[in-house]
Design a protein around this motif. Structure first.
Motif, PDB file in Angstrom:
ATOM      1  N   ASN A 299       3.542  11.999  -9.628  1.00 22.11           N
ATOM      2  CA  ASN A 299       2.779  13.228  -9.832  1.00 22.11           C
ATOM      3  C   ASN A 299       3.541  14.459  -9.377  1.00 22.11           C
ATOM      4  N   LEU A 300       4.470  14.291  -8.425  1.00 12.90           N
ATOM      5  CA  LEU A 300       5.323  15.415  -8.065  1.00 12.90           C
ATOM      6  C   LEU A 300       6.244  15.784  -9.227  1.00 12.90           C
ATOM      7  N   LEU A 301       6.752  14.777  -9.912  1.00 14.16           N
ATOM      8  CA  LEU A 301       7.577  15.045 -11.093  1.00 14.16           C
ATOM      9  C   LEU A 301       6.750  15.691 -12.198  1.00 14.16           C
ATOM     10  N   LEU A 302       5.494  15.247 -12.347  1.00 16.68           N
ATOM     11  CA  LEU A 302       4.618  15.879 -13.336  1.00 16.68           C
ATOM     12  C   LEU A 302       4.376  17.341 -12.987  1.00 16.68           C
ATOM     13  N   TRP A 303       4.177  17.615 -11.686  1.00 12.58           N
ATOM     14  CA  TRP A 303       3.989  19.020 -11.286  1.00 12.58           C
ATOM     15  C   TRP A 303       5.243  19.843 -11.580  1.00 12.58           C
ATOM     16  N   ALA A 304       6.411  19.272 -11.279  1.00 10.97           N
ATOM     17  CA  ALA A 304       7.659  19.992 -11.537  1.00 10.97           C
ATOM     18  C   ALA A 304       7.834  20.283 -13.027  1.00 10.97           C
ATOM     19  N   THR A 305       7.287  19.411 -13.872  1.00 13.26           N
ATOM     20  CA  THR A 305       7.416  19.597 -15.321  1.00 13.26           C
ATOM     21  C   THR A 305       6.341  20.513 -15.885  1.00 13.26           C
ATOM     22  N   LEU A 306       5.092  20.265 -15.481  1.00 13.82           N
ATOM     23  CA  LEU A 306       3.960  20.972 -16.077  1.00 13.82           C
ATOM     24  C   LEU A 306       3.507  22.194 -15.290  1.00 13.82           C
ATOM     25  N   ARG A 307       3.878  22.250 -13.993  1.00 14.97           N
ATOM     26  CA  ARG A 307       3.482  23.369 -13.122  1.00 14.97           C
ATOM     27  C   ARG A 307       1.961  23.515 -13.036  1.00 14.97           C
ATOM     28  N   GLU A 308       1.256  22.400 -13.086  1.00 12.87           N
ATOM     29  CA  GLU A 308      -0.194  22.398 -12.900  1.00 12.87           C
ATOM     30  C   GLU A 308      -0.473  22.073 -11.438  1.00 12.87           C
ATOM     31  N   ARG A 309      -1.221  22.953 -10.748  1.00  8.01           N
ATOM     32  CA  ARG A 309      -1.451  22.764  -9.322  1.00  8.01           C
ATOM     33  C   ARG A 309      -2.198  21.487  -9.002  1.00  8.01           C
ATOM     34  N   VAL A 310      -2.982  20.977  -9.936  1.00  9.69           N
ATOM     35  CA  VAL A 310      -3.764  19.785  -9.662  1.00  9.69           C
ATOM     36  C   VAL A 310      -2.863  18.602  -9.310  1.00  9.69           C
ATOM     37  N   PHE A 311      -1.669  18.521  -9.911  1.00 11.16           N
ATOM     38  CA  PHE A 311      -0.744  17.440  -9.591  1.00 11.16           C
ATOM     39  C   PHE A 311      -0.191  17.609  -8.179  1.00 11.16           C
TER      40      PHE A 311
ATOM     41  N   ALA B 174      -5.768  14.966   4.117  1.00 13.19           N
ATOM     42  CA  ALA B 174      -6.174  14.308   2.871  1.00 13.19           C
ATOM     43  C   ALA B 174      -7.494  14.888   2.371  1.00 13.19           C
ATOM     44  N   GLY B 175      -8.429  15.152   3.304  1.00 10.43           N
ATOM     45  CA  GLY B 175      -9.687  15.771   2.892  1.00 10.43           C
ATOM     46  C   GLY B 175      -9.493  17.158   2.321  1.00 10.43           C
ATOM     47  N   LEU B 176      -8.602  17.945   2.948  1.00 14.26           N
ATOM     48  CA  LEU B 176      -8.325  19.301   2.464  1.00 14.26           C
ATOM     49  C   LEU B 176      -7.801  19.270   1.033  1.00 14.26           C
ATOM     50  N   PHE B 177      -6.761  18.449   0.809  1.00 15.96           N
ATOM     51  CA  PHE B 177      -6.183  18.393  -0.534  1.00 15.96           C
ATOM     52  C   PHE B 177      -7.115  17.671  -1.508  1.00 15.96           C
ATOM     53  N   GLY B 178      -7.941  16.738  -1.001  1.00 14.49           N
ATOM     54  CA  GLY B 178      -8.920  16.100  -1.879  1.00 14.49           C
ATOM     55  C   GLY B 178      -9.936  17.097  -2.394  1.00 14.49           C
ATOM     56  N   ALA B 179     -10.369  18.026  -1.519  1.00 12.63           N
ATOM     57  CA  ALA B 179     -11.318  19.054  -1.961  1.00 12.63           C
ATOM     58  C   ALA B 179     -10.666  20.006  -2.960  1.00 12.63           C
TER      59      ALA B 179
ATOM     60  N   TYR C 203       0.833  -1.216   0.000  1.00  9.97           N
ATOM     61  CA  TYR C 203       0.000   0.000   0.000  1.00  9.97           C
ATOM     62  C   TYR C 203       0.861   1.257   0.000  1.00  9.97           C
ATOM     63  N   PHE C 204       1.782   1.362   0.961  1.00  8.58           N
ATOM     64  CA  PHE C 204       2.579   2.583   1.051  1.00  8.58           C
ATOM     65  C   PHE C 204       3.563   2.695  -0.113  1.00  8.58           C
ATOM     66  N   GLY C 205       4.027   1.563  -0.641  1.00  5.21           N
ATOM     67  CA  GLY C 205       4.880   1.628  -1.824  1.00  5.21           C
ATOM     68  C   GLY C 205       4.135   2.187  -3.018  1.00  5.21           C
ATOM     69  N   MET C 206       2.897   1.720  -3.214  1.00  3.97           N
ATOM     70  CA  MET C 206       2.093   2.241  -4.324  1.00  3.97           C
ATOM     71  C   MET C 206       1.797   3.722  -4.117  1.00  3.97           C
ATOM     72  N   LEU C 207       1.455   4.086  -2.872  1.00  4.33           N
ATOM     73  CA  LEU C 207       1.140   5.481  -2.587  1.00  4.33           C
ATOM     74  C   LEU C 207       2.358   6.374  -2.853  1.00  4.33           C
ATOM     75  N   SER C 208       3.541   5.915  -2.411  1.00  3.32           N
ATOM     76  CA  SER C 208       4.761   6.706  -2.607  1.00  3.32           C
ATOM     77  C   SER C 208       5.092   6.845  -4.087  1.00  3.32           C
TER      78      SER C 208
ATOM     79  N   GLY D 271      -0.351  16.178  -2.235  1.00  6.27           N
ATOM     80  CA  GLY D 271      -0.788  16.479  -0.873  1.00  6.27           C
ATOM     81  C   GLY D 271      -1.838  15.491  -0.394  1.00  6.27           C
ATOM     82  N   PHE D 272      -2.745  15.110  -1.268  1.00  5.87           N
ATOM     83  CA  PHE D 272      -3.775  14.132  -0.932  1.00  5.87           C
ATOM     84  C   PHE D 272      -3.129  12.797  -0.557  1.00  5.87           C
ATOM     85  N   ALA D 273      -2.176  12.342  -1.374  1.00  2.00           N
ATOM     86  CA  ALA D 273      -1.492  11.078  -1.097  1.00  2.00           C
ATOM     87  C   ALA D 273      -0.688  11.163   0.195  1.00  2.00           C
ATOM     88  N   ALA D 274      -0.029  12.302   0.430  1.00  2.00           N
ATOM     89  CA  ALA D 274       0.765  12.459   1.658  1.00  2.00           C
ATOM     90  C   ALA D 274      -0.139  12.437   2.886  1.00  2.00           C
ATOM     91  N   GLY D 275      -1.285  13.104   2.805  1.00  2.00           N
ATOM     92  CA  GLY D 275      -2.221  13.076   3.927  1.00  2.00           C
ATOM     93  C   GLY D 275      -2.704  11.664   4.213  1.00  2.00           C
TER      94      GLY D 275
END
Length: 643
Positions: free
Chosen positions: A231-243, A287-292, A220-225, A248-252
Motif C-alpha cells: 500500500n505504500l507503493l500504491l500511495w507513491a503511485t496514486l498519491r491517495e492519502r487513504v493508502f 493504530a486507532g488514530l490512523f484507523g479513524a 503475522y508480522f510478515g503479512m503486515l509488512s 500508518g494503521f499497519a505500522a501502529g
C-alpha cells in the motif's frame, strides 16, 4: 476521492450479497459461544502445590498460587514472608484465576506464593514463565537448600540484557538441586494491566513452544509488512492519502503488538526500556488514530455518513491525545484511555460501515467485515485488560488475530477502491470520446490549420537544434570538431586500439607565421587564413581520422589506425607540405607554415592527457628547430625545410 455510488445503485448493491449481514451475526454468535466455552471449560483448583514429575512438561500454575495485594507497593521480601506465615496470603477468586491471573488495572503491587514439588525422576531445573511481556516490574525469589533467598528481576522497565533469561516474556530458572520442594515468591507491579499467566515449563517444552510462537509471529508480522509495503507503493503511485493512512494503521499495529508480545524489547529496542514500557499502548493508540483517518478517507464520511463524521473526527483527536497522554498524565490513565477509545471506536467504525454499505459505497462490504472482526478482537482485549474475561490464548491473541484478518480484508477493500477508480476513469474516457465525436469536424478544421503552422515550427526547431549541436560540438569559425569532441574521439580510439591491439597517432599542429598575418591584415584576414589552413589539412584526412581545432591557431589530428611510426610521420610530413605555401586573401599574399608534434599510442601514452601532452611537447621542439617541421614525441624525426 471515490464517493459513494449514486442512489440508483443502492438496490443493486444490496442485492449483490443479501446474506452478508446474517453471516456477520452468525460469526459474532460463534465467537461469543467459543469464549463462553473457554470460560466454562477452564479448570479451577482450590489450592495445593503443583506436582512436577517426569511426564510433566507444562503446568498452568494460576490455580496453585496464593496472592497478597500490596496497595502501597512497600512490602519487601522479609515482610512478604512474614505475611505468608501470618496467613495473609489467600487463593485468588475464581474469576481472577480462570486460566491465568488477571487483576486488571491496579495501582498496587501483587505478591504471589508458589510451592512446587517434584518427583525424584523429574528434572532438577524448571522454568517459571510470567507470560505477559508488557509488565513493568517482575521479581522472583526462591529459597535454596540452606534457606537463603536469591532473587532475579525482569520487566520492560529494565534493559533486555538484565533479564535472567533471554526471552520475549519474563522467564526465571527454578533450581531444585537435590531437594524435592521449592518456596517461590513473585512480586509484580505494572502501570498497565496486571495480567499474570504463570506457567511452569520443562526447558525442552518451553523451547518447543517458543518455536511455535515465533513461527506464528513471523507469519503475522510478515503479512503486515507485505500489506504495508504494497500500500505504500500504491500511495507513491496514486498519491491517495487513504493508502498512506493504511500504512500508518499497519505500522501502529506492528509497533503495538511488537511491544505487547515482547518481540520489540528483544529484537528492536533491547536497550531502550523507556520506549519498551509504552510501545504497546502508544502503538495501539497510533493504530486507532490512523484507523479513524482511514475510515473517514475510505468511506468519504463527510458525504456518505455526515451524521457520524463528527464522531470520527472526535475519535482522531481522542487517539491523538491518548498518544500524548503517556507523557502528560501517566501510563495507566493513558493506557486505560486507549483501551476505552478502542472499545468505542471499533463499533463506531462498524456502524459507519453498515451505513455506507447500505448506501451502496464500493468496498464497504469488505470494510464492514474487517471492522467487525477487529471489533471482536478489541472488545476481547479490552475486557481482558480490565479483568472482565479470563486470560487464555484466545483472549491474549484475539486482537492480533482480528487485526490480521482486518488488514487483509481492508486490503481487499482498497482493491475495490482501485477498481472503482479505474471504472470512473473509463467512464471519463468514454465521455471524452463522445465529446470528441461531437466536435470532430470542428477539430479537423482546426487541425488542418494548425498542421501547416506546426510543420513550419518543427522545421525551424530542427534547424535550431542542428545549429545548436553544431555550436556545441564544432568550432564556429572552421566547422571542425572542438575540444569536447576531440576528447571523446580520443577515448574511443584508445578503447579500439587497446581491444584490437593496433596503433594510432596524435598530431598537434601549430601554425607558423600566424601572428604576423593577424598583425598585418587584422583579425578578419586571420580568420580567413585559419579557414584555408583547416581546409588544406582536412583534405589530407581519411574518413576514419579526426581533425579538431582546440584554440587559436592550434589543431589536433587523430590518425587511426597507423601501421607503424613511418605511417604517422608520413602524414605529418604531408601536413607540413600542405600548410607551407602562400595564402591569397583579397589579392594580398600571406605565408604560413606548420610545426607538428607526433605521438603514438601506446608507446608515448595510454590516455587522452598523456598522448596530447607528448605530442604538444614534440610540437614545441619542432618550432624550436626552425618551424615548418615535425618531431616525434620520443625520438626526433625528420624536418621539412620551409619554403
Amino acid at each position: 476521492m471515490v464517493h459513494g455510488a449514486p442512489c440508483g445503485t443502492v438496490a443493486e448493491s444490496r442485492a449483490m450479497n443479501p446474506r452478508v449481514v446474517p453471516r456477520f451475526l452468525a460469526l459474532l454468535r460463534s465467537m461469543l459461544f467459543l469464549s463462553c466455552m473457554l470460560w466454562a471449560c477452564t479448570p479451577v483448583r482450590a489450592g495445593g502445590a503443583p506436582w512436577l514429575d517426569a511426564a510433566a512438561t507444562r503446568i498452568n500454575a494460576a490455580s496453585w498460587v496464593s496472592v497478597l495485594a500490596d496497595p502501597g507497593g512497600d512490602l519487601d521480601l522479609r515482610q512478604a514472608v512474614e505475611a505468608f506465615a501470618a496467613g495473609r496470603f489467600s487463593a485468588p477468586s475464581i474469576a481472577t484465576r480462570r486460566a491465568a491471573l488477571n487483576f486488571g488495572y491496579r495501582d498496587e503491587a501483587v505478591w504471589l506464593y508458589l510451592e512446587p514439588r517434584r518427583a525424584p525422576d523429574a528434572p532438577a531445573r524448571w522454568l517459571l514463565e510470567i507470560g505477559f511481556a508488557s509488565l513493568d516490574q517482575v521479581e522472583v525469589f526462591q529459597a535454596d537448600a540452606t534457606g537463603d533467598w536469591k532473587g532475579a528481576r525482569s520487566g520492560d522497565l529494565l534493559p533486555f540484557s538484565a533479564r535472567p533469561l533471554a526471552h520475549i516474556n519474563h522467564v526465571f530458572p527454578l533450581d531444585f538441586g537435590a531437594g524435592d520442594q521449592l518456596r517461590v515468591f513473585v512480586r509484580v507491579r505494572s502501570h498497565g494491566s496486571l495480567t499474570l499467566p504463570v506457567t511452569l515449563w520443562s526447558p525442552a517444552a518451553l523451547h518447543a513452544e517458543d518455536q511455535r510462537r515465533y513461527a506464528g509471529e513471523a507469519v503475522y508480522f510478515g503479512m503486515l509488512s507485505a500489506l504495508a509495503l504494497y500500500n505504500l507503493l500504491l500511495w507513491a503511485t496514486l498519491r491517495e492519502r487513504v493508502f498512506l493512512y493504511y500504512v500508518g494503521f499497519a505500522a501502529g499495529m506492528a509497533v503495538g503488538f511488537a511491544g505487547q508480545n515482547g518481540l520489540g524489547a528483544q529484537f528492536l529496542w533491547p536497550a531502550w526500556p523507556a520506549w519498551a514500557n509504552i510501545s504497546f499502548p502508544v502503538g495501539m493508540a497510533s493504530a486507532g488514530l490512523f484507523g479513524a483517518l482511514f475510515t473517514r478517507a475510505f468511506l468519504a464520511s463527510s458525504r456518505s455518513v455526515p451524521g457520524l463524521d463528527g464522531l470520527l473526527r472526535l475519535s482522531v483527536f481522542v487517539f491523538l491525545f491518548a498518544i500524548l497522554a503517556h507523557w502528560l498524565i501517566g501510563y495507566r490513565a493513558a493506557a486505560m484511555l486507549t483501551s476505552l477509545a478502542g472499545l468505542c471506536f471499533a463499533p463506531l467504525a462498524v456502524v459507519c460501515g453498515v451505513r455506507a454499505w447500505w448506501a451502496g459505497h464500493p468496498g464497504a462490504r469488505y470494510f464492514l467485515v474487517a471492522w467487525i472482526l477487529l471489533l471482536l478482537g478489541v472488545a476481547v482485549m479490552a475486557m481482558r485488560n480490565f479483568g472482565w474475561v479470563p486470560t487464555n490464548w484466545v483472549t491474549i491473541y484475539a486482537m492480533q488475530i482480528g487485526s490480521a484478518l482486518e488488514m487483509l480484508l481492508l486490503s481487499f477493500a482498497l482493491a475495490d477502491r482501485i477498481n472503482e477508480m479505474r471504472r470512473e476513469r473509463e467512464e471519463a474516457r468514454q465521455a471524452a470520446l463522445e465529446a470528441a465525436r461531437v466536435t470532430e469536424q470542428a477539430l479537423e478544421r482546426r487541425v488542418a490549420e494548425r498542421t501547416g503552422e506546426l510543420e513550419a515550427a518543427n522545421a525551424r526547431l530542427r534547424e535550431n537544434e542542428q545549429a545548436l549541436q553544431q555550436l556545441a560540438f564544432h568550432d564556429a569559425l572552421t566547422g571542425l570538431p572542438n575540444r569536447m569532441v576531440l576528447d571523446d574521439r580520443l577515448r574511443q580510439a584508445i578503447a579500439r586500439a587497446a581491444r584490437q591491439r593496433v596503433r594510432f597517432a596524435v598530431l598537434v599542429v601549430d601554425l607558423d607565421g600566424f601572428k604576423e598575418v593577424n598583425d598585418r591584415g587584422g583579425h578578419a584576414v586571420g580568420d580567413r587564413v585559419l579557414r584555408i589552413a583547416a581546409e588544406r589539412m582536412r583534405g589530407l584526412m581519411r574518413a576514419s581520422d579526426t581533425l579538431a581545432r582546440i584554440g587559436g591557431d592550434e589543431f589536433v589530428a587523430v590518425v587511426e589506425p597507423v601501421g607503424d611510426e613511418a605511417d604517422a610521420v608520413a602524414v605529418a610530413a604531408k601536413l607540413v607540405d600542405a600548410l607551407d605555401g602562400p595564402v591569397n586573401v583579397d589579392g594580398d599574399g600571406y605565408r604560413i607554415g606548420g610545426s607538428i608534434g607526433v605521438a603514438l599510442f601506446p608507446m608515448d601514452g595510454d590516455s587522452v592527457e598523456t598522448l596530447v601532452r607528448a605530442a604538444d611537447r614534440a610540437m614545441y621542439r619542432a618550432k624550436a628547430a626552425g618551424r615548418g617541421a615535425w618531431r616525434r614525441a620520443a625520438v626526433d624525426g625528420g624536418q621539412v625545410p620551409a619554403h
